[in-house]
Design a protein around this motif. Structure first.
Motif, PDB file in Angstrom:
ATOM      1  N   ASP A 195       0.846  -1.191   0.000  1.00 30.33           N
ATOM      2  CA  ASP A 195       0.000   0.000   0.000  1.00 30.33           C
ATOM      3  C   ASP A 195       0.885   1.246   0.000  1.00 30.33           C
ATOM      4  O   ASP A 195       2.129   1.154   0.034  1.00 30.33           O
ATOM      5  CB  ASP A 195      -0.968   0.006   1.196  1.00 30.33           C
ATOM      6  N   ALA A 196       0.272   2.434  -0.026  1.00 25.99           N
ATOM      7  CA  ALA A 196       1.026   3.686  -0.145  1.00 25.99           C
ATOM      8  C   ALA A 196       1.996   3.883   1.024  1.00 25.99           C
ATOM      9  O   ALA A 196       3.143   4.319   0.841  1.00 25.99           O
ATOM     10  CB  ALA A 196       0.056   4.861  -0.234  1.00 25.99           C
ATOM     11  N   LYS A 197       1.540   3.556   2.238  1.00 24.53           N
ATOM     12  CA  LYS A 197       2.387   3.727   3.427  1.00 24.53           C
ATOM     13  C   LYS A 197       3.592   2.801   3.376  1.00 24.53           C
ATOM     14  O   LYS A 197       4.712   3.180   3.743  1.00 24.53           O
ATOM     15  CB  LYS A 197       1.562   3.466   4.690  1.00 24.53           C
ATOM     16  N   GLN A 198       3.379   1.600   2.913  1.00 20.55           N
ATOM     17  CA  GLN A 198       4.473   0.624   2.821  1.00 20.55           C
ATOM     18  C   GLN A 198       5.473   1.013   1.735  1.00 20.55           C
ATOM     19  O   GLN A 198       6.689   0.836   1.898  1.00 20.55           O
ATOM     20  CB  GLN A 198       3.898  -0.765   2.571  1.00 20.55           C
ATOM     21  N   LYS A 199       4.978   1.571   0.653  1.00 23.29           N
ATOM     22  CA  LYS A 199       5.873   2.027  -0.410  1.00 23.29           C
ATOM     23  C   LYS A 199       6.746   3.177   0.076  1.00 23.29           C
ATOM     24  O   LYS A 199       7.922   3.292  -0.294  1.00 23.29           O
ATOM     25  CB  LYS A 199       5.065   2.466  -1.632  1.00 23.29           C
ATOM     26  N   LYS A 200       6.171   4.027   0.917  1.00 26.02           N
ATOM     27  CA  LYS A 200       6.945   5.139   1.481  1.00 26.02           C
ATOM     28  C   LYS A 200       8.013   4.616   2.430  1.00 26.02           C
ATOM     29  O   LYS A 200       9.135   5.127   2.482  1.00 26.02           O
ATOM     30  CB  LYS A 200       6.004   6.098   2.216  1.00 26.02           C
ATOM     31  N   ALA A 201       7.671   3.566   3.177  1.00 29.32           N
ATOM     32  CA  ALA A 201       8.609   3.019   4.167  1.00 29.32           C
ATOM     33  C   ALA A 201       9.860   2.452   3.499  1.00 29.32           C
ATOM     34  O   ALA A 201      10.964   2.581   4.031  1.00 29.32           O
ATOM     35  CB  ALA A 201       7.923   1.940   4.992  1.00 29.32           C
TER      36      ALA A 201
END
Length: 238
Positions: A195-201
């Protein structure tokens, strides 16, 4: 380094006491100032002592997360062939704000999902029959996340003592804490499962932690605020 930090903290306290607005009956002296003028019998003594403190206590956590996402567009079937990624397909595109101005255009399969959300459809605008069909599937990935936390904290014991009787007039303990956190990670598998948060991480990098002196100064900031407020309140009516 910690000695320099402690000296800086002491200097801040002494500067505050030296500039604190008070009545003509109240004046603060450092130990050196009192010795220099031969002040042998002060009225009060302010004692500050760290009961305990820790700088840069390190905690590292690692997570392995298995991800799966269904109904992901894997390609577009065109007759007997499944087109993917940069393969081209024909769609009927409706420009934004112009519902009556439909256009037949060619796009890459990877761009289809965005067009579908805007109401476009597969095939030419003037055709009602099409062999084009979206193929859905499941994508998987394994996410590896690491977080590094540095905790710096301490407890300052503060007393105001009657210098003549050695009686404790007031005593309080002031806590302070500063937490520094860094996140980074990587993954194996299909990025579409994230998801978007995981891609940012996974874009995060392991950063060098602040110097011990900086950590000491950060956790003493709330202690300084509590201490100065206490001193102001105690001597308000003197």
């Amino acid at each position: 380094t910690l000695e320099l930090s402690n000296e800086f903290f002491d200097n801040k306290i002494n500067e505050f006491l030296g500039n604190m607005p008070s009545s003509e009956f109240v004046r603060f002296y450092t130990v050196k100032e009192a010795q220099a003028i031969g002040l042998e019998y002060p009225d009060h003594i302010l004692k500050l002592k760290f009961d305990d403190f820790v700088v840069g206590q390190t905690l590292i956590k690692e997570k392995e997360i298995h991800l799966s996402k269904d109904k992901v567009i894997m390609g577009i079937r065109d007759g007997n062939k499944v087109k993917t990624d940069n393969d081209k397909v024909t769609i009927c595109h409706t420009p934004s704000g112009k519902p009556d101005n439909k256009q037949t255009i060619t796009i890459a399969v990877s761009a289809w999902e965005a067009h579908a959300k805007h109401g476009d459809h597969l095939g030419a605008c003037n055709s009602t029959n099409t062999q084009l069909e979206v193929v859905y599937g499941t994508v998987k990935a394994t996410l590896y996340l690491t977080s590094k936390t540095l905790v710096s904290k301490g407890l300052l014991d503060f007393k105001i003592i009657d210098a003549q009787t050695n009686r404790v007039l007031t005593q309080e303990k002031f806590p302070g804490e500063f937490i520094w956190v860094c996140h980074w990670g990587y993954f194996n598998g299909d990025e579409r499962a994230l998801d978007a948060k995981q891609k940012k991480a996974i874009k995060g990098k392991q950063l060098p932690p602040p110097a011990p002196q900086d950590l000491f100064l950060e956790f003493t900031r709330p202690i300084y605020d509590q201490l100065t407020a206490k001193v102001k309140d105690f001597y308000r009516n003197y």
